[in-house]
Write an enzyme that holds these catalytic residues in place. Structure first.
Site, PDB file in Angstrom:
ATOM      1  N   ALA A 271       0.858  -1.179   0.000  1.00 56.80           N
ATOM      2  CA  ALA A 271       0.000   0.000   0.000  1.00 56.80           C
ATOM      3  C   ALA A 271       0.898   1.234   0.000  1.00 56.80           C
ATOM      4  O   ALA A 271       2.060   1.173   0.409  1.00 56.80           O
ATOM      5  CB  ALA A 271      -0.898  -0.013   1.232  1.00 56.80           C
TER       6      ALA A 271
ATOM      7  N   GLY B 267       0.430  -5.025   0.820  1.00 56.61           N
ATOM      8  CA  GLY B 267      -0.739  -5.061  -0.058  1.00 56.61           C
ATOM      9  C   GLY B 267      -0.431  -5.694  -1.413  1.00 56.61           C
ATOM     10  O   GLY B 267      -1.334  -6.235  -2.063  1.00 56.61           O
TER      11      GLY B 267
ATOM     12  N   GLU C  42      -0.746  -9.311  -0.844  1.00 57.63           N
ATOM     13  CA  GLU C  42      -2.181  -9.564  -0.638  1.00 57.63           C
ATOM     14  C   GLU C  42      -2.943  -9.535  -1.966  1.00 57.63           C
ATOM     15  O   GLU C  42      -3.830 -10.351  -2.204  1.00 57.63           O
ATOM     16  CB  GLU C  42      -2.750  -8.535   0.346  1.00 57.63           C
ATOM     17  CG  GLU C  42      -2.147  -8.698   1.742  1.00 57.63           C
ATOM     18  CD  GLU C  42      -2.547  -7.583   2.701  1.00 57.63           C
ATOM     19  OE1 GLU C  42      -2.230  -6.411   2.401  1.00 57.63           O
ATOM     20  OE2 GLU C  42      -3.178  -7.882   3.723  1.00 57.63           O
TER      21      GLU C  42
ATOM     22  N   GLU D  35       4.296  -5.203   7.126  1.00 57.24           N
ATOM     23  CA  GLU D  35       3.519  -4.166   7.826  1.00 57.24           C
ATOM     24  C   GLU D  35       3.969  -3.966   9.268  1.00 57.24           C
ATOM     25  O   GLU D  35       3.928  -2.850   9.790  1.00 57.24           O
ATOM     26  CB  GLU D  35       2.027  -4.528   7.809  1.00 57.24           C
ATOM     27  CG  GLU D  35       1.355  -4.364   6.449  1.00 57.24           C
ATOM     28  CD  GLU D  35       1.409  -5.591   5.555  1.00 57.24           C
ATOM     29  OE1 GLU D  35       2.225  -6.502   5.817  1.00 57.24           O
ATOM     30  OE2 GLU D  35       0.632  -5.647   4.587  1.00 57.24           O
TER      31      GLU D  35
HETATM   32  C1  HXC Z   1       5.104   4.340  -0.988  1.00 55.00           C
HETATM   33  C2  HXC Z   1       7.023   3.377  -1.763  1.00 55.00           C
HETATM   34  C3  HXC Z   1       6.614   2.123  -1.276  1.00 55.00           C
HETATM   35  C4  HXC Z   1       5.352   2.034  -0.636  1.00 55.00           C
HETATM   36  C5  HXC Z   1       8.539   1.898  -2.214  1.00 55.00           C
HETATM   37  N1  HXC Z   1       8.227   3.200  -2.332  1.00 55.00           N
HETATM   38  N2  HXC Z   1       7.592   1.219  -1.579  1.00 55.00           N
HETATM   39  N3  HXC Z   1       6.269   4.468  -1.604  1.00 55.00           N
HETATM   40  N4  HXC Z   1       4.637   3.177  -0.511  1.00 55.00           N
HETATM   41  N5  HXC Z   1       4.871   0.876  -0.178  1.00 55.00           N
HETATM   42  C6  HXC Z   1       8.980   4.251  -2.953  1.00 55.00           C
HETATM   43  C7  HXC Z   1      10.182   4.669  -2.107  1.00 55.00           C
HETATM   44  O1  HXC Z   1       9.790   5.573  -1.130  1.00 55.00           O
HETATM   45  C8  HXC Z   1      11.079   5.301  -3.146  1.00 55.00           C
HETATM   46  O2  HXC Z   1      10.602   6.591  -3.420  1.00 55.00           O
HETATM   47  C9  HXC Z   1      10.826   4.443  -4.392  1.00 55.00           C
HETATM   48  O3  HXC Z   1       9.561   3.804  -4.169  1.00 55.00           O
HETATM   49  C10 HXC Z   1      11.867   3.374  -4.580  1.00 55.00           C
HETATM   50  O4  HXC Z   1      11.970   2.612  -3.392  1.00 55.00           O
HETATM   51  P1  HXC Z   1      13.360   2.389  -2.617  1.00 55.00           P
HETATM   52  O5  HXC Z   1      13.043   2.094  -1.206  1.00 55.00           O
HETATM   53  O6  HXC Z   1      14.310   3.503  -2.890  1.00 55.00           O
HETATM   54  O7  HXC Z   1      13.876   1.079  -3.362  1.00 55.00           O
HETATM   55  P2  HXC Z   1      14.834  -0.057  -2.775  1.00 55.00           P
HETATM   56  O8  HXC Z   1      15.940   0.547  -1.972  1.00 55.00           O
HETATM   57  O9  HXC Z   1      15.163  -0.913  -3.930  1.00 55.00           O
HETATM   58  O10 HXC Z   1      13.933  -0.875  -1.732  1.00 55.00           O
HETATM   59  C11 HXC Z   1      12.829  -1.643  -2.171  1.00 55.00           C
HETATM   60  C12 HXC Z   1      11.921  -2.038  -0.962  1.00 55.00           C
HETATM   61  C13 HXC Z   1      11.547  -0.762  -0.186  1.00 55.00           C
HETATM   62  C14 HXC Z   1      12.658  -3.014  -0.070  1.00 55.00           C
HETATM   63  C15 HXC Z   1      10.695  -2.742  -1.573  1.00 55.00           C
HETATM   64  O11 HXC Z   1      11.036   0.209  -1.110  1.00 55.00           O
HETATM   65  C16 HXC Z   1      10.483  -0.993   0.849  1.00 55.00           C
HETATM   66  O12 HXC Z   1      10.766  -1.518   1.904  1.00 55.00           O
HETATM   67  N6  HXC Z   1       9.266  -0.535   0.575  1.00 55.00           N
HETATM   68  C17 HXC Z   1       8.153  -0.597   1.501  1.00 55.00           C
HETATM   69  C18 HXC Z   1       7.648  -2.009   1.645  1.00 55.00           C
HETATM   70  C19 HXC Z   1       6.539  -2.092   2.676  1.00 55.00           C
HETATM   71  O13 HXC Z   1       6.737  -1.798   3.862  1.00 55.00           O
HETATM   72  N7  HXC Z   1       5.345  -2.461   2.239  1.00 55.00           N
HETATM   73  C20 HXC Z   1       4.173  -2.589   3.087  1.00 55.00           C
HETATM   74  C21 HXC Z   1       3.362  -1.341   3.024  1.00 55.00           C
HETATM   75  S1  HXC Z   1       2.019  -1.400   4.182  1.00 55.00           S
HETATM   76  P3  HXC Z   1      11.605   7.854  -3.458  1.00 55.00           P
HETATM   77  O14 HXC Z   1      10.681   9.017  -3.664  1.00 55.00           O
HETATM   78  O15 HXC Z   1      12.338   7.866  -2.174  1.00 55.00           O
HETATM   79  O16 HXC Z   1      12.488   7.559  -4.645  1.00 55.00           O
HETATM   80  C22 HXC Z   1       0.812  -2.268   3.389  1.00 55.00           C
HETATM   81  C23 HXC Z   1      -0.450  -2.412   4.143  1.00 55.00           C
HETATM   82  C24 HXC Z   1      -1.475  -3.158   3.343  1.00 55.00           C
HETATM   83  O17 HXC Z   1       0.987  -2.736   2.309  1.00 55.00           O
HETATM   84  C25 HXC Z   1      -2.854  -2.904   3.890  1.00 55.00           C
HETATM   85  C26 HXC Z   1      -3.975  -3.144   2.925  1.00 55.00           C
HETATM   86  C27 HXC Z   1      -3.727  -2.755   1.491  1.00 55.00           C
END
Ligand code: HXC
Length: 258
Positions: free
Chosen positions: A65, A109, A112, A132
């Site tokens: 998400a 997400g 999911e 999460e």
């Molecule tokens: C918003 C995101 C994002 C996310 C990545 N980005 N994931 N933005 N929401 N979920 C953005 C980063 O901020 C970054 O933007 C760009 O995408 C590239 O990501 P990087 O982190 O620089 O890439 P990398 O170093 O290769 O790392 C990849 C990664 C990391 C390991 C996947 O991005 C990460 O940990 N992302 C979050 C994963 C996460 O926690 N997902 C769960 C979300 S909660 P900028 O602007 O800095 O370049 C969820 C709840 C679900 O899903 C509930 C119901 C739907």
């Protein structure tokens, strides 16, 4: 229809939905979920479509998400305008067969969303996880439920409590993924699978899907009864008569989806 965050194409009898926010690793904003729901509505209503493929890009299926969108929200906003209100589960309610083609990250997400599909095909670069917990929250659109049913309690707990990622091999071993293919062949392999499914009798495919999904909702005796009723129902299909005749006459069946 014009979409902002996804690309929707029809390739023969296959509908392909491609998540298209590459700079954000296909982060799933409310807007993305809404567009996916609309695309599924359209493809489900399109009689020429027999299978729907959902995919991202090489680096990410979807990294979850949209954290930037979610961060400032409070309880009441998430409660009254939640993922169900925006039909975030639309892929799971689709009647037609769905295939997720996963390369790179399928996190939160994203994982999911992949699990809402009937089949997950992973490239050897795929990484699945429910991180999460690292954000002080938990999965909200099926992660604790579908993952547990797919891979069992211990592994689901492991992933949801540590937030670690699982690679494609572990995901296949655990039963989350049905096949792993080389990264550069992911879409061609998935299209072959989807085209094969789309060639089948659509009502028969829908009945098979419905019966399998009942396995998650019912005790065995109830599920077996549903299966038996649906099996008998196939005897009302022209495609069933044609399919069996074609076998006997050693030719390919001409399905009419009737
Ligand atoms: C918003 C995101 C994002 C996310 C990545 N980005 N994931 N933005 N929401 N979920 C953005 C980063 O901020 C970054 O933007 C760009 O995408 C590239 O990501 P990087 O982190 O620089 O890439 P990398 O170093 O290769 O790392 C990849 C990664 C990391 C390991 C996947 O991005 C990460 O940990 N992302 C979050 C994963 C996460 O926690 N997902 C769960 C979300 S909660 P900028 O602007 O800095 O370049 C969820 C709840 C679900 O899903 C509930 C119901 C739907």
């Amino acid at each position: 229809k014009a979409f902002e965050h996804i690309i929707v194409e029809t390739r023969g009898k296959v509908g392909v939905i491609t998540l298209n926010r590459p700079k954000m690793l296909n982060a799933l904003s409310f807007g993305v979920f809404g567009e996916i729901a609309t695309a599924v509505d359209d493809l489900e209503a399109n009689d020429s479509i027999g299978c729907i493929v959902l995919t991202g890009n090489e680096k990410a299926f979807a990294a979850g998400a949209d954290i930037k969108e979610m961060q400032p929200k409070g309880f009441i906003e998430m409660f009254s305008n939640d993922f169900i209100a925006i039909r975030g589960d639309r892929v799971a309610t689709c009647r037609k067969p769905t295939v997720a083609a996963v390369s790179g990250y399928a996190l939160g997400g994203g994982c999911e969303l992949a699990m809402m599909c009937d089949i997950i095909i992973a490239s050897d670069t795929a990484k699945f996880g429910q991180p999460e917990i690292t954000l002080g929250t938990i999965p909200g659109i099926g992660g604790t439920q579908r993952l547990t049913r797919a891979i069992g309690k211990s592994k689901a707990m492991d992933l949801c409590l540590t937030g670690r990622m699982m690679d494609a091999a572990e995901a296949e071993r655990s039963g989350l993924v049905s096949r792993i293919v080389p990264s550069d062949k992911l879409m061609s392999e998935v299209m072959t699978i989807a085209e094969k499914i789309a060639e089948m009798s659509l009502p028969a495919a829908e009945m098979a899907k419905r019966a399998i999904n009942r396995a998650f909702e019912t005790p065995l005796s109830e599920g077996l009864q549903v299966e038996r009723d649906l099996f008998r129902s196939t005897f009302a299909l022209e495609d069933r008569l044609e399919g069996m005749a074609a076998f006997i006459e050693k030719r390919k069946p001409a399905n009419k989806n009737r």
